[in-house]
Motif scaffolding. Structure first.
Motif, PDB file in Angstrom:
ATOM      1  N   ALA A  96      39.025  13.381  35.860  1.00  0.00           N
ATOM      2  CA  ALA A  96      38.175  12.613  34.941  1.00  0.00           C
ATOM      3  C   ALA A  96      37.163  13.528  34.261  1.00  0.00           C
ATOM      4  N   GLN A  97      36.617  14.476  35.018  1.00  0.00           N
ATOM      5  CA  GLN A  97      35.647  15.417  34.458  1.00  0.00           C
ATOM      6  C   GLN A  97      36.283  16.287  33.376  1.00  0.00           C
ATOM      7  N   VAL A  98      37.513  16.736  33.599  1.00  0.00           N
ATOM      8  CA  VAL A  98      38.212  17.549  32.596  1.00  0.00           C
ATOM      9  C   VAL A  98      38.463  16.721  31.334  1.00  0.00           C
ATOM     10  N   VAL A  99      38.905  15.467  31.513  1.00  0.00           N
ATOM     11  CA  VAL A  99      39.174  14.594  30.364  1.00  0.00           C
ATOM     12  C   VAL A  99      37.885  14.350  29.571  1.00  0.00           C
ATOM     13  N   VAL A 100      36.793  14.072  30.274  1.00  0.00           N
ATOM     14  CA  VAL A 100      35.507  13.832  29.604  1.00  0.00           C
ATOM     15  C   VAL A 100      35.036  15.099  28.884  1.00  0.00           C
ATOM     16  N   SER A 101      35.225  16.257  29.492  1.00  0.00           N
ATOM     17  CA  SER A 101      34.824  17.516  28.853  1.00  0.00           C
ATOM     18  C   SER A 101      35.589  17.747  27.554  1.00  0.00           C
ATOM     19  N   ILE A 102      36.888  17.477  27.579  1.00  0.00           N
ATOM     20  CA  ILE A 102      37.684  17.624  26.354  1.00  0.00           C
ATOM     21  C   ILE A 102      37.206  16.632  25.295  1.00  0.00           C
ATOM     22  N   GLY A 103      36.908  15.403  25.728  1.00  0.00           N
ATOM     23  CA  GLY A 103      36.404  14.398  24.793  1.00  0.00           C
ATOM     24  C   GLY A 103      35.065  14.773  24.192  1.00  0.00           C
ATOM     25  N   LEU A 104      34.178  15.342  25.008  1.00  0.00           N
ATOM     26  CA  LEU A 104      32.878  15.789  24.490  1.00  0.00           C
ATOM     27  C   LEU A 104      33.063  16.910  23.472  1.00  0.00           C
ATOM     28  N   GLN A 108      34.152  12.795  20.801  1.00  0.00           N
ATOM     29  CA  GLN A 108      34.596  11.418  20.994  1.00  0.00           C
ATOM     30  C   GLN A 108      33.450  10.594  21.583  1.00  0.00           C
ATOM     31  N   SER A 109      33.194   9.419  20.996  1.00  0.00           N
ATOM     32  CA  SER A 109      32.070   8.595  21.459  1.00  0.00           C
ATOM     33  C   SER A 109      32.298   8.069  22.868  1.00  0.00           C
ATOM     34  N   TRP A 110      33.537   7.752  23.234  1.00  0.00           N
ATOM     35  CA  TRP A 110      33.810   7.269  24.590  1.00  0.00           C
ATOM     36  C   TRP A 110      33.486   8.349  25.621  1.00  0.00           C
ATOM     37  N   ALA A 111      33.722   9.613  25.284  1.00  0.00           N
ATOM     38  CA  ALA A 111      33.450  10.711  26.217  1.00  0.00           C
ATOM     39  C   ALA A 111      31.951  10.861  26.448  1.00  0.00           C
ATOM     40  N   TRP A 112      31.170  10.664  25.398  1.00  0.00           N
ATOM     41  CA  TRP A 112      29.715  10.759  25.551  1.00  0.00           C
ATOM     42  C   TRP A 112      29.218   9.671  26.506  1.00  0.00           C
ATOM     43  N   ALA A 113      29.726   8.455  26.340  1.00  0.00           N
ATOM     44  CA  ALA A 113      29.317   7.347  27.215  1.00  0.00           C
ATOM     45  C   ALA A 113      29.741   7.610  28.664  1.00  0.00           C
ATOM     46  N   TRP A 114      30.972   8.071  28.854  1.00  0.00           N
ATOM     47  CA  TRP A 114      31.441   8.348  30.214  1.00  0.00           C
ATOM     48  C   TRP A 114      30.718   9.548  30.833  1.00  0.00           C
ATOM     49  N   LEU A 116      27.605  10.279  30.325  1.00  0.00           N
ATOM     50  CA  LEU A 116      26.328   9.731  30.800  1.00  0.00           C
ATOM     51  C   LEU A 116      26.504   9.012  32.129  1.00  0.00           C
ATOM     52  N   VAL A 117      27.581   8.244  32.255  1.00  0.00           N
ATOM     53  CA  VAL A 117      27.842   7.530  33.510  1.00  0.00           C
ATOM     54  C   VAL A 117      28.100   8.516  34.648  1.00  0.00           C
ATOM     55  N   LEU A 118      28.996   9.489  34.421  1.00  0.00           N
ATOM     56  CA  LEU A 118      29.347  10.441  35.480  1.00  0.00           C
ATOM     57  C   LEU A 118      28.150  11.279  35.923  1.00  0.00           C
ATOM     58  N   TYR A 119      27.390  11.803  34.967  1.00  0.00           N
ATOM     59  CA  TYR A 119      26.255  12.645  35.340  1.00  0.00           C
ATOM     60  C   TYR A 119      25.085  11.826  35.857  1.00  0.00           C
ATOM     61  N   GLY A 120      24.969  10.588  35.418  1.00  0.00           N
ATOM     62  CA  GLY A 120      23.955   9.697  35.990  1.00  0.00           C
ATOM     63  C   GLY A 120      24.246   9.392  37.448  1.00  0.00           C
ATOM     64  N   LEU A 121      25.514   9.073  37.750  1.00  0.00           N
ATOM     65  CA  LEU A 121      25.897   8.841  39.150  1.00  0.00           C
ATOM     66  C   LEU A 121      25.764  10.114  39.982  1.00  0.00           C
ATOM     67  N   SER A 122      26.114  11.227  39.401  1.00  0.00           N
ATOM     68  CA  SER A 122      25.987  12.505  40.095  1.00  0.00           C
ATOM     69  C   SER A 122      24.529  12.799  40.437  1.00  0.00           C
ATOM     70  N   ALA A 123      23.645  12.571  39.467  1.00  0.00           N
ATOM     71  CA  ALA A 123      22.215  12.815  39.711  1.00  0.00           C
ATOM     72  C   ALA A 123      21.692  11.890  40.810  1.00  0.00           C
ATOM     73  N   LEU A 124      22.079  10.633  40.748  1.00  0.00           N
ATOM     74  CA  LEU A 124      21.640   9.669  41.760  1.00  0.00           C
ATOM     75  C   LEU A 124      22.170  10.044  43.140  1.00  0.00           C
ATOM     76  N   LEU A 125      23.440  10.391  43.234  1.00  0.00           N
ATOM     77  CA  LEU A 125      24.041  10.775  44.507  1.00  0.00           C
ATOM     78  C   LEU A 125      23.383  12.030  45.075  1.00  0.00           C
ATOM     79  N   ARG A 126      23.147  13.002  44.244  1.00  0.00           N
ATOM     80  CA  ARG A 126      22.513  14.245  44.714  1.00  0.00           C
ATOM     81  C   ARG A 126      21.071  13.996  45.167  1.00  0.00           C
TER      82      ARG A 126
END
Length: 153
Positions: A96-104, A108-114, A116-126
């Motif tokens: 998923a991270q590779v797909v989002v990186s390619i989208g960014l 791609q607008s969907w990649a930017w939204a995802w 934010l979700v992935l790094y937001g969850l990552s920040a919260l988990l860390r």
């Protein structure tokens, strides 16, 4: 066809259209008439533009790290038992991270939204795990992504 001359003490100009006359005059108040010049619109980045340098570097580093983590997920799953599920989860998140990186990278607008979700969850988990440096790093990435929103509209 509209043909009007505009003459002052210092110059004379022929206008071929009324809109040309108005655009030349600018914002002046005449008796009973007000002409306002509108400022030019601020250009927004278009889809034909390339990603900013920071996004490009981020995507390359993120993609390389995700490939390494995906390879490590097989080592985790190789331990057997519950580690198989953990390794599968790590593999899915890495892909998923590779797909989002390619989208960014391709703006791609969907990649930017995802992202934010992935790094937001990552920040919260860390943060919950007590990894304050990792959480701060994820928040910095989030802040940078938010600052580049205009590229992903």
């Amino acid at each position: 066809m509209f043909r009007k001359s505009f003459q002052t003490d210092s110059f004379r100009h022929n206008f071929s259209s009324f809109s040309e006359l108005l655009s030349t005059v600018g914002a002046y108040e005449w008796p009973f008439v007000t002409v306002n010049s509108t400022p030019p619109e601020t250009p927004t980045p278009s889809r034909s533009q390339t990603a900013p340098l920071g996004i490009t570097v981020f995507c390359i580093l993120s993609g390389v790290a995700s490939v390494i983590v995906a390879a490590l997920s097989f080592a985790i799953a190789g331990r057997g038992g519950a580690f198989v599920l953990l390794g599968l989860l790590v593999l899915v998140l890495s892909v998923a991270q590779v797909v989002v990186s390619i989208g960014l990278w391709t703006l791609q607008s969907w990649a930017w939204a995802w992202a934010l979700v992935l790094y937001g969850l990552s920040a919260l988990l860390r943060f919950v795990q007590g990894d304050l440096f990792g959480a701060a790093f994820s928040f910095v990435i989030l802040g940078y992504l938010v600052s580049k929103e205009e590229y992903y509209r």
